[in-house]
Design a protein around this motif. Structure first.
Motif, PDB file in Angstrom:
ATOM      1  N   ASP A  71       1.731 -56.747 -29.484  1.00 20.05           N
ATOM      2  CA  ASP A  71       2.080 -57.829 -28.561  1.00 20.05           C
ATOM      3  C   ASP A  71       1.982 -59.211 -29.219  1.00 20.05           C
ATOM      4  O   ASP A  71       1.459 -60.158 -28.652  1.00 20.05           O
ATOM      5  N   ILE A  72       2.489 -59.293 -30.443  1.00 24.00           N
ATOM      6  CA  ILE A  72       2.568 -60.547 -31.192  1.00 24.00           C
ATOM      7  C   ILE A  72       4.021 -61.013 -31.125  1.00 24.00           C
ATOM      8  O   ILE A  72       4.928 -60.188 -31.312  1.00 24.00           O
ATOM      9  N   PRO A  73       4.297 -62.294 -30.889  1.00 25.53           N
ATOM     10  CA  PRO A  73       5.696 -62.739 -30.835  1.00 25.53           C
ATOM     11  C   PRO A  73       6.449 -62.392 -32.123  1.00 25.53           C
ATOM     12  O   PRO A  73       6.044 -62.786 -33.214  1.00 25.53           O
ATOM     13  N   ALA A  74       7.538 -61.656 -31.990  1.00 23.24           N
ATOM     14  CA  ALA A  74       8.327 -61.247 -33.153  1.00 23.24           C
ATOM     15  C   ALA A  74       8.898 -62.451 -33.885  1.00 23.24           C
ATOM     16  O   ALA A  74       9.009 -62.440 -35.107  1.00 23.24           O
ATOM     17  N   SER A  75       9.246 -63.503 -33.152  1.00 23.33           N
ATOM     18  CA  SER A  75       9.791 -64.710 -33.789  1.00 23.33           C
ATOM     19  C   SER A  75       8.782 -65.321 -34.750  1.00 23.33           C
ATOM     20  O   SER A  75       9.137 -65.753 -35.853  1.00 23.33           O
ATOM     21  N   VAL A  76       7.540 -65.342 -34.355  1.00 22.44           N
ATOM     22  CA  VAL A  76       6.477 -65.891 -35.203  1.00 22.44           C
ATOM     23  C   VAL A  76       6.270 -64.977 -36.413  1.00 22.44           C
ATOM     24  O   VAL A  76       6.115 -65.454 -37.547  1.00 22.44           O
ATOM     25  N   THR A  77       6.289 -63.685 -36.192  1.00 23.32           N
ATOM     26  CA  THR A  77       6.102 -62.732 -37.282  1.00 23.32           C
ATOM     27  C   THR A  77       7.172 -62.929 -38.354  1.00 23.32           C
ATOM     28  O   THR A  77       6.865 -63.023 -39.545  1.00 23.32           O
ATOM     29  N   VAL A  78       8.440 -63.009 -37.941  1.00 19.21           N
ATOM     30  CA  VAL A  78       9.524 -63.201 -38.908  1.00 19.21           C
ATOM     31  C   VAL A  78       9.356 -64.547 -39.620  1.00 19.21           C
ATOM     32  O   VAL A  78       9.440 -64.619 -40.848  1.00 19.21           O
ATOM     33  N   ALA A  79       9.115 -65.610 -38.856  1.00 17.66           N
ATOM     34  CA  ALA A  79       9.008 -66.942 -39.465  1.00 17.66           C
ATOM     35  C   ALA A  79       7.832 -67.031 -40.432  1.00 17.66           C
ATOM     36  O   ALA A  79       7.968 -67.613 -41.518  1.00 17.66           O
ATOM     37  N   GLN A  80       6.698 -66.476 -40.062  1.00 16.05           N
ATOM     38  CA  GLN A  80       5.558 -66.509 -40.987  1.00 16.05           C
ATOM     39  C   GLN A  80       5.850 -65.699 -42.239  1.00 16.05           C
ATOM     40  O   GLN A  80       5.484 -66.119 -43.342  1.00 16.05           O
TER      41      GLN A  80
END
Length: 184
Positions: free
Chosen positions: A50-59
């Motif tokens: 339940d971690i935002p996928a957008s943040v995962t990709v950007a990081q």
């Protein structure tokens, strides 16, 4: 985004050669390719943690230089995770490797050597990211705002990075590459 980059090259460059145009197209292409590959992995991490996928990709973009950094190419470490100690990689990584890096705490920024986690696979790197963000007390303040990617990365960044502009850089990547589309 690709067309804007090429158009800008054509409008603002007084002398155009094929190598410059080809280089601009290839540079833009690796970004789309990376986002296309990282997006589904980030969605799987969202489903599991339940971690935002957008943040995962950007990081992962920021930390791995689009998967082209030495740490990501050689060690499959896409998030810049350091080892707990030089010989303790944590529960998912397989070992530790020494690399030069820059730290900004204490100020000013300065070069140091640090030990980084080495993974057996790219999904393991992403899985460790999800595990760490949801189990470490360092990121507990981010979990209640995980439905708001901007608020989430601002809370994560307080402990994740020493760069004071880290959260803003991640948010700019989310905006520029429309990464929030992976959150739906």
């Amino acid at each position: 985004m690709i067309h804007i980059g090429l158009a800008a090259l054509l409008v603002f460059s007084p002398v155009i050669d094929q190598d410059s145009v080809r280089s601009a197209a290839l540079d833009a292409g690796y970004q789309a390719e990376y986002v296309g590959a990282a997006g589904p992995i980030a969605r799987a991490i969202h489903a599991a943690y339940d971690i935002p996928a957008s943040v995962t990709v950007a990081q992962s973009i920021l930390e791995s230089n689009w998967g082209r950094s030495q740490l990501s190419v050689k060690e499959l470490n896409y998030f810049g995770f350091k080892c707990v100690t030089p010989t303790s990689p944590g529960p998912i990584a397989v070992r530790c490797a020494r690399y030069p890096t820059t730290e900004c705490v204490p100020s000013p920024c300065h070069p140091v050597d640090a030990f980084f986690r080495v993974y057996a696979s790219i999904p393991d790197s992403f899985r460790d990211y999800g595990r760490l963000l949801t189990t470490s007390s360092n990121y507990a303040a981010a979990l209640p705002v995980r439905d708001d990617p901007d608020a989430f990365i601002r809370a994560v960044a307080r402990k994740y990075a020493t760069d004071p502009e880290y959260a803003n850089k991640v948010i700019r990547l989310m905006d520029l590459y429309d990464l929030r589309r992976f959150d739906t």
